[in-house]
Design a protein around this motif. Structure first.
Motif, PDB file in Angstrom:
ATOM      1  N   GLY A  47      47.758 -20.955  10.270  1.00 32.64           N
ATOM      2  CA  GLY A  47      47.497 -19.529  10.045  1.00 32.64           C
ATOM      3  C   GLY A  47      46.402 -19.280   9.021  1.00 32.64           C
ATOM      4  O   GLY A  47      45.677 -18.284   9.105  1.00 32.64           O
ATOM      5  N   ILE A  48      46.312 -20.145   8.013  1.00 30.77           N
ATOM      6  CA  ILE A  48      45.340 -19.885   6.943  1.00 30.77           C
ATOM      7  C   ILE A  48      44.056 -20.694   7.112  1.00 30.77           C
ATOM      8  O   ILE A  48      42.954 -20.159   7.091  1.00 30.77           O
ATOM      9  N   PHE A  49      44.217 -22.010   7.298  1.00 29.09           N
ATOM     10  CA  PHE A  49      43.032 -22.877   7.250  1.00 29.09           C
ATOM     11  C   PHE A  49      42.130 -22.788   8.476  1.00 29.09           C
ATOM     12  O   PHE A  49      40.908 -22.790   8.339  1.00 29.09           O
ATOM     13  N   ILE A  50      42.727 -22.701   9.650  1.00 27.36           N
ATOM     14  CA  ILE A  50      41.872 -22.670  10.859  1.00 27.36           C
ATOM     15  C   ILE A  50      40.961 -21.445  10.865  1.00 27.36           C
ATOM     16  O   ILE A  50      39.744 -21.577  11.029  1.00 27.36           O
ATOM     17  N   PRO A  51      41.472 -20.227  10.613  1.00 28.88           N
ATOM     18  CA  PRO A  51      40.540 -19.084  10.556  1.00 28.88           C
ATOM     19  C   PRO A  51      39.494 -19.249   9.450  1.00 28.88           C
ATOM     20  O   PRO A  51      38.335 -18.850   9.609  1.00 28.88           O
ATOM     21  N   LEU A  52      39.928 -19.904   8.335  1.00 24.56           N
ATOM     22  CA  LEU A  52      38.988 -20.102   7.228  1.00 24.56           C
ATOM     23  C   LEU A  52      37.820 -21.006   7.647  1.00 24.56           C
ATOM     24  O   LEU A  52      36.653 -20.704   7.382  1.00 24.56           O
ATOM     25  N   VAL A  53      38.161 -22.097   8.351  1.00 19.15           N
ATOM     26  CA  VAL A  53      37.123 -23.029   8.824  1.00 19.15           C
ATOM     27  C   VAL A  53      36.188 -22.325   9.813  1.00 19.15           C
ATOM     28  O   VAL A  53      34.953 -22.445   9.733  1.00 19.15           O
ATOM     29  N   ILE A  54      36.804 -21.557  10.712  1.00 17.75           N
ATOM     30  CA  ILE A  54      35.991 -20.821  11.700  1.00 17.75           C
ATOM     31  C   ILE A  54      35.054 -19.849  10.991  1.00 17.75           C
ATOM     32  O   ILE A  54      33.868 -19.745  11.291  1.00 17.75           O
ATOM     33  N   HIS A  55      35.590 -19.189   9.972  1.00 19.87           N
ATOM     34  CA  HIS A  55      34.795 -18.213   9.229  1.00 19.87           C
ATOM     35  C   HIS A  55      33.609 -18.884   8.522  1.00 19.87           C
ATOM     36  O   HIS A  55      32.470 -18.395   8.586  1.00 19.87           O
ATOM     37  N   ILE A  56      33.916 -20.022   7.876  1.00 25.05           N
ATOM     38  CA  ILE A  56      32.838 -20.737   7.155  1.00 25.05           C
ATOM     39  C   ILE A  56      31.743 -21.179   8.112  1.00 25.05           C
ATOM     40  O   ILE A  56      30.555 -20.997   7.841  1.00 25.05           O
ATOM     41  N   ASN A  57      32.158 -21.724   9.263  1.00 26.30           N
ATOM     42  CA  ASN A  57      31.156 -22.183  10.254  1.00 26.30           C
ATOM     43  C   ASN A  57      30.307 -21.038  10.778  1.00 26.30           C
ATOM     44  O   ASN A  57      29.103 -21.167  10.939  1.00 26.30           O
ATOM     45  N   ALA A  58      30.996 -19.907  11.023  1.00 30.40           N
ATOM     46  CA  ALA A  58      30.260 -18.740  11.530  1.00 30.40           C
ATOM     47  C   ALA A  58      29.252 -18.268  10.492  1.00 30.40           C
ATOM     48  O   ALA A  58      28.116 -17.911  10.826  1.00 30.40           O
ATOM     49  N   GLU A  59      29.672 -18.293   9.222  1.00 32.41           N
ATOM     50  CA  GLU A  59      28.772 -17.870   8.130  1.00 32.41           C
ATOM     51  C   GLU A  59      27.541 -18.769   8.080  1.00 32.41           C
ATOM     52  O   GLU A  59      26.416 -18.302   7.933  1.00 32.41           O
ATOM     53  N   ARG A  60      27.809 -20.063   8.206  1.00 29.56           N
ATOM     54  CA  ARG A  60      26.705 -21.032   8.148  1.00 29.56           C
ATOM     55  C   ARG A  60      25.721 -20.814   9.294  1.00 29.56           C
ATOM     56  O   ARG A  60      24.509 -20.793   9.091  1.00 29.56           O
ATOM     57  N   SER A  61      26.297 -20.656  10.489  1.00 34.54           N
ATOM     58  CA  SER A  61      25.385 -20.502  11.628  1.00 34.54           C
ATOM     59  C   SER A  61      24.615 -19.183  11.512  1.00 34.54           C
ATOM     60  O   SER A  61      23.450 -19.101  11.896  1.00 34.54           O
ATOM     61  N   ARG A  62      25.292 -18.134  10.938  1.00 35.04           N
ATOM     62  CA  ARG A  62      24.603 -16.859  10.746  1.00 35.04           C
ATOM     63  C   ARG A  62      23.449 -17.030   9.739  1.00 35.04           C
ATOM     64  O   ARG A  62      22.356 -16.531   9.939  1.00 35.04           O
ATOM     65  N   SER A  63      23.724 -17.780   8.670  1.00 34.02           N
ATOM     66  CA  SER A  63      22.653 -17.950   7.663  1.00 34.02           C
ATOM     67  C   SER A  63      21.511 -18.796   8.221  1.00 34.02           C
ATOM     68  O   SER A  63      20.349 -18.551   7.916  1.00 34.02           O
ATOM     69  N   ASN A  64      21.859 -19.766   9.068  1.00 32.32           N
ATOM     70  CA  ASN A  64      20.799 -20.565   9.713  1.00 32.32           C
ATOM     71  C   ASN A  64      19.925 -19.699  10.599  1.00 32.32           C
ATOM     72  O   ASN A  64      18.707 -19.829  10.621  1.00 32.32           O
ATOM     73  N   GLN A  65      20.614 -18.827  11.334  1.00 31.60           N
ATOM     74  CA  GLN A  65      19.903 -17.925  12.246  1.00 31.60           C
ATOM     75  C   GLN A  65      18.965 -17.002  11.460  1.00 31.60           C
ATOM     76  O   GLN A  65      17.817 -16.800  11.835  1.00 31.60           O
ATOM     77  N   LEU A  66      19.504 -16.505  10.353  1.00 33.75           N
ATOM     78  CA  LEU A  66      18.723 -15.615   9.501  1.00 33.75           C
ATOM     79  C   LEU A  66      17.501 -16.350   8.955  1.00 33.75           C
ATOM     80  O   LEU A  66      16.384 -15.832   8.962  1.00 33.75           O
ATOM     81  N   TYR A  67      17.727 -17.587   8.547  1.00 32.38           N
ATOM     82  CA  TYR A  67      16.641 -18.395   7.992  1.00 32.38           C
ATOM     83  C   TYR A  67      15.539 -18.611   9.044  1.00 32.38           C
ATOM     84  O   TYR A  67      14.366 -18.427   8.783  1.00 32.38           O
ATOM     85  N   THR A  68      15.981 -18.969  10.256  1.00 31.76           N
ATOM     86  CA  THR A  68      15.020 -19.203  11.344  1.00 31.76           C
ATOM     87  C   THR A  68      14.227 -17.941  11.639  1.00 31.76           C
ATOM     88  O   THR A  68      13.012 -17.992  11.866  1.00 31.76           O
ATOM     89  N   GLU A  69      14.948 -16.813  11.611  1.00 33.44           N
ATOM     90  CA  GLU A  69      14.295 -15.528  11.883  1.00 33.44           C
ATOM     91  C   GLU A  69      13.225 -15.230  10.833  1.00 33.44           C
ATOM     92  O   GLU A  69      12.103 -14.849  11.165  1.00 33.44           O
TER      93      GLU A  69
END
Lengths: 281, 105
Positions: free
Chosen positions: A27-49
């Motif tokens: 309940g706690i860790f899996i959403p947290l991991v998903i959230h962190i990964n999504a944040e990372r990919s969003r920041s990568n996307q932003l960087y590329t942009e």
């Protein structure tokens, strides 16, 4: 008997608790991991942009600048340009775009229009640009640079790197100055690629070419095997004590994958970023 | 008179032959693959000095030749070569044991 019962009790307690603990982790860790990964990919996307936008803006600016300079140079604007103005325009063009364009035709075109004194200035501009490029290539960790004075004739042929040095990625070049051209504007060279330590092959590549003051190492270079390139630049035509003419040349070896400094920050940063994101995944 | 005409025509033929000659050029390497650099050699009686990478150039009459080459006082015979005007290229490797110059690419 009592000890056995006690351990069984502990096992029972653990068996009851484990599903609960598992549910909490899920309940706690899996959403947290998903959230962190999504944040990372969003920041990568932003960087590329950001990088691609910066690249686009820079390219646009360069394109406009190039267009205006070329228009001015060829005199499509109302006023005819003087030789001095043309020299300045070509210098501007060369300083800003020498890494991307072969400016030799422009240099040659202008040379045919100029008087003797201005021709000298034009050559000085070309030497300035070639010098910049040589300096960039000389500072590559894996590069090698040689400066030699070369006399005409087969018997005066040189070898670089010399025999007392290690070859450059299994390459040595044999260079013969076959002719010093008209008005000392260019030299004709015969260059052979000499394989290291091979007994049954005398040479692998054999090329004849002209080198003028307007040949730049970034543009006018030759590819060899083992991911190697070499460039030869003409520095001067000199006279020795006996008034014999010779050409002072620079021979530069550099890796095939070399990128100019202007390209490098973008590409290096992007590659690093991609590598980092791959490692995190 | 006939002798004079014959003599003149022979001289003309000699010059014509020389004019038809091509330049033979290339490299000479030692048995270990290193160049025969900065060495005085004699090819068919013509003195030549090799350059830093063992390169040489000598003018010879056109046609098929087995060259006689003297290196450091030792005479070598080359494999047969056809010389064409204006320029023929051939690299050689020295074979000390057989006193031969072997053709290499």
């Amino acid at each position: 008997m009592e000890v056995k019962n006690k351990s069984r009790d502990w096992i029972d307690i653990l068996a009851k608790l484990l599903p609960g603990i598992g549910a909490i982790i899920a309940g706690i860790f899996i959403p947290l991991v998903i959230h962190i990964n999504a944040e990372r990919s969003r920041s990568n996307q932003l960087y590329t942009e950001i990088v691609s936008k910066r690249e686009m803006a820079d390219t646009e600016l360069r394109a406009k600048m190039f267009e205006n300079l070329i228009k001015c140079f060829f005199g499509s604007t109302s006023k005819q340009k003087t030789d001095k103005e043309k020299l300045t325009l070509l210098r501007l063009l060369a300083l800003n775009f020498h890494e991307f364009f072969d400016l030799k035709p422009l240099f040659e075109e202008l040379e045919s229009e100029l008087e003797e004194g201005d021709r000298y200035k034009l050559r000085e501009i070309a030497k300035e640009i070639a010098g910049k490029q040589e300096a960039l290539l000389s500072h590559i960790k894996e590069g090698m640079v040689f400066e030699r004075v070369l006399y005409e004739g087969e018997e005066n042929g040189i070898i670089v790197p010399p025999e007392d040095m290690n070859p450059y990625r299994d390459h040595r070049l044999g260079i013969v100055l076959t002719e010093i051209g008209q008005n000392e504007a260019y030299v004709k060279l015969h260059v052979i690629d000499i394989p290291e330590g091979v007994k049954d092959v005398g040479e692998t590549t054999d090329v004849n070419f002209e080198v003028s003051f307007y040949d730049m190492p970034f543009i006018d270079n030759t590819k060899l095997f083992n991911a190697t390139r070499f460039a030869i630049t003409l520095k001067d035509i000199v006279l020795d004590k006996t008034q014999r003419r010779a050409a002072r040349i620079k021979i530069i070896f550099f890796p095939e994958s070399y990128m100019s400094t202007r390209d490098r920050p973008y590409l290096d940063e992007m590659l690093q970023q991609l590598r980092n994101s791959k490692r995190r995944m | 008179m006939r002798r004079i005409i014959f003599g003149i025509s022979m001289v003309i033929l000699l010059f014509y032959g020389l004019a038809l000659g091509g330049v033979l050029t290339g490299r000479i390497i030692k048995e270990d693959g290193s160049p025969l650099s900065k060495t005085k050699i004699i090819i068919e009686g013509r003195k030549v000095v090799t350059n830093e990478f063992g390169g040489y150039a000598v003018k010879l009459p056109d046609g098929e030749h087995e060259l006689r080459i003297v290196i450091d006082g030792i005479s070598y015979t080359s494999e047969s070569i056809n010389i064409y005007s204006p320029r023929t290229k051939q690299n050689w490797r020295i074979d000390h044991r057989k006193r031969r110059l072997i053709k290499i690419r």
